[in-house]
Enzyme design. Structure first.
Site, PDB file in Angstrom:
ATOM      1  N   THR A   1       0.841  -1.197   0.000  1.00 13.13           N
ATOM      2  CA  THR A   1       0.000   0.000   0.000  1.00 13.13           C
ATOM      3  C   THR A   1       0.880   1.252   0.000  1.00 13.13           C
ATOM      4  O   THR A   1       2.070   1.190   0.299  1.00 13.13           O
ATOM      5  CB  THR A   1      -0.883   0.052   1.264  1.00 13.13           C
ATOM      6  OG1 THR A   1      -0.043   0.137   2.421  1.00 13.13           O
ATOM      7  CG2 THR A   1      -1.753  -1.185   1.365  1.00 13.13           C
ATOM      8  N   ASP A   2       0.254   2.390  -0.348  1.00 14.26           N
ATOM      9  CA  ASP A   2       0.962   3.655  -0.234  1.00 14.26           C
ATOM     10  C   ASP A   2       0.094   4.641   0.537  1.00 14.26           C
ATOM     11  O   ASP A   2      -0.973   4.269   1.029  1.00 14.26           O
ATOM     12  CB  ASP A   2       1.354   4.200  -1.611  1.00 14.26           C
ATOM     13  CG  ASP A   2       0.143   4.604  -2.450  1.00 14.26           C
ATOM     14  OD1 ASP A   2      -0.937   4.874  -1.897  1.00 14.26           O
ATOM     15  OD2 ASP A   2       0.279   4.651  -3.682  1.00 14.26           O
ATOM     16  N   GLN A   3       0.535   5.879   0.649  1.00 17.08           N
ATOM     17  CA  GLN A   3      -0.181   6.810   1.518  1.00 17.08           C
ATOM     18  C   GLN A   3      -1.515   7.281   0.939  1.00 17.08           C
ATOM     19  O   GLN A   3      -2.259   7.989   1.619  1.00 17.08           O
ATOM     20  CB  GLN A   3       0.704   8.003   1.874  1.00 17.08           C
ATOM     21  CG  GLN A   3       0.992   8.951   0.738  1.00 17.08           C
ATOM     22  CD  GLN A   3       1.879  10.088   1.192  1.00 17.08           C
ATOM     23  OE1 GLN A   3       2.796   9.888   2.005  1.00 17.08           O
ATOM     24  NE2 GLN A   3       1.649  11.278   0.700  1.00 17.08           N
TER      25      GLN A   3
END
Lengths: 179, 179, 179, 179
Positions: B33-35
């Site tokens: 995942t990323d932000q």
């Protein structure tokens, strides 16, 4: 006709631009290699993002800043063509240019090239806008993006962040892109 | 005309195939995942490789085995279209099918879909060949590959590893791909 | 003295537990290798997280669910000892057990082992709690975590999510950990 | 007693050194963030490697060069302590110093710190040896490594690559490490 109107009319007829090339330079990390002895192919997509990030910074903005104002720029599509492989510790350059910048979306072209090492002490050369890409061509590609809100709904950048929108246009014009 | 000759003649006139879809199922990792709260877009390229690896295994081969015999299959090009985002802990399926299998190269199509969770206890459903992709469509894409030697020179798979070449064809035919 | 009081008194005197081992099994990805021909060493930290995620799921919870209720579990410290290397396409098992579970924090031990392949067709064996780790030992390690809010402030799990807190204790007891 | 003998005798009695701190500076990548909005914890191990690579380059060597001469330096163990989180686009510095350099192994200490941005235009400051680490402390850690051959057998660096061994010692001494 004001500059604003001129820009607006030009954009109605022609949204495509060929912005100036921007260079971002860095070393290949060990973690980015795979057991073929070369950079694993998905890393070039990560590098494209470095290109976008550094180009926007050079235009006077940060993508982090836009995001903190509630505007995100997710990837809609991506294309990569692999010609040669980058290797561990290579000095590589991501060349990035905008090929479209509209109130709704941005598209980018990329060239990833290997820089010659004139001096083994050069660890991080400077980056910035440049006339034309140089170095050994490794990978070319493109990405398309849409401006969206935090809820992932499309937004018009010229209405949501008009200052940013106009300032990016001005900066692009100043850098000499063929708008 | 022997089966071998038939195959050979068909391949001269028509190398394109639409192989059967193969499903590989797994959970999205936190690290992916990323932000933005969704899977970072380069991970789908990693997942395409999982699709290729598991499909070849189902055909009775392993890519690791081919590599240990000196034949590599680097990526020449890749294309991705992002429709919806995968999220942490989603059960996702990589659907993979060959769209070309020739002595010189392979091309693949992919669909990445979110599987419905009928039961939160299902952590790793089974994978294998299937009639048609199912689940919520997230990302589509394709990759093209060439058979090369360890020195990255093109090789003909039918000459370098004829047994593997013929066995992959047979397995594909048996699995009911529209060859 | 109620079960609740007993647990509470035991926890006052002794928070350390040696929970049962949980196994999560998967294949090494090509992307995880490096040019040494083995798995790059930071990937084992990613795998530890898979171990935690799957163990919690087996206890009837999901970490995604806890997070959506506003409780995060960031890593405070990590330790890794590398004995042997995992390789591409290896079937590896992450063995995970809790070594502390308190209202404020969790600590885990890990063993990463290579599973024997009895049959090349086995692509994803089952995971779950088990008596003792098996397979060739590759990496051992541990991580420590604190329960925090979305604003990264410490929270007591027994007050913020008492149902989850008690249910995890019950599940651990049922699984036969030496509490 | 020759310099060589002196060094050798000192090393018999005392292999531990506290080398000078070296700084390597770069921007946090979007891909390195996770859905907690901060850098995913395994990335700090990747950054430690950047620290080692750039420090060796500053000493006049490249790890790529050592590897091409048949000497590898795999990680035996690693330890990380997380104090604060790095975020996307932060300017971070990896401070690295050797805490042991012997014919058989190397150990390193690390501090990862957030650099202040005096000017948003600063995209890649210079790196090099420095007096003491500066900036907001985020993560500390250490790694231990052994010199091995391509077949992963231990080698003595002073016998396998004596020139490199002596030159690294000399460079360390010159840089003012408390040997």
């Amino acid at each position: 006709m004001s500059i604003q109107e001129e820009r607006s009319s030009r954009m109605k007829s022609q949204d495509l631009i060929a912005g100036p090339w921007h260079a971002a330079i860095f070393r290949v990390r060990y973690q980015e290699t795979d057991q073929m002895g070369v950079v694993y192919h998905s890393n070039y997509l990560n590098w494209f993002e470095i290109g976008r990030t550094e180009m926007l910074r050079e235009l006077g903005f940060t993508y982090a800043g836009l995001e903190s104002q509630g505007v995100l720029l997710p990837v809609l599509s991506a294309e990569l063509n692999y010609k040669r492989s980058a290797r561990y510790d290579d000095l590589v350059v991501v060349y990035t240019r905008m090929t479209a910048f509209t109130p709704l979306r941005i598209t980018y072209d990329y060239e990833i090239r290997r820089a010659a090492e004139e001096d083994s002490k050069i660890s991080v050369p400077e980056s910035g806008f440049c006339e034309a890409p140089g170095g050994e061509l490794l990978v070319t590609g493109s990405t398309a993006h849409a401006w969206v809100s935090r809820e992932m709904r499309p937004v018009r950048l010229d209405r949501t962040l008009p200052d940013a929108y106009n300032a990016i246009w001005s900066a692009l014009e100043q850098k000499g892109g063929a708008l």
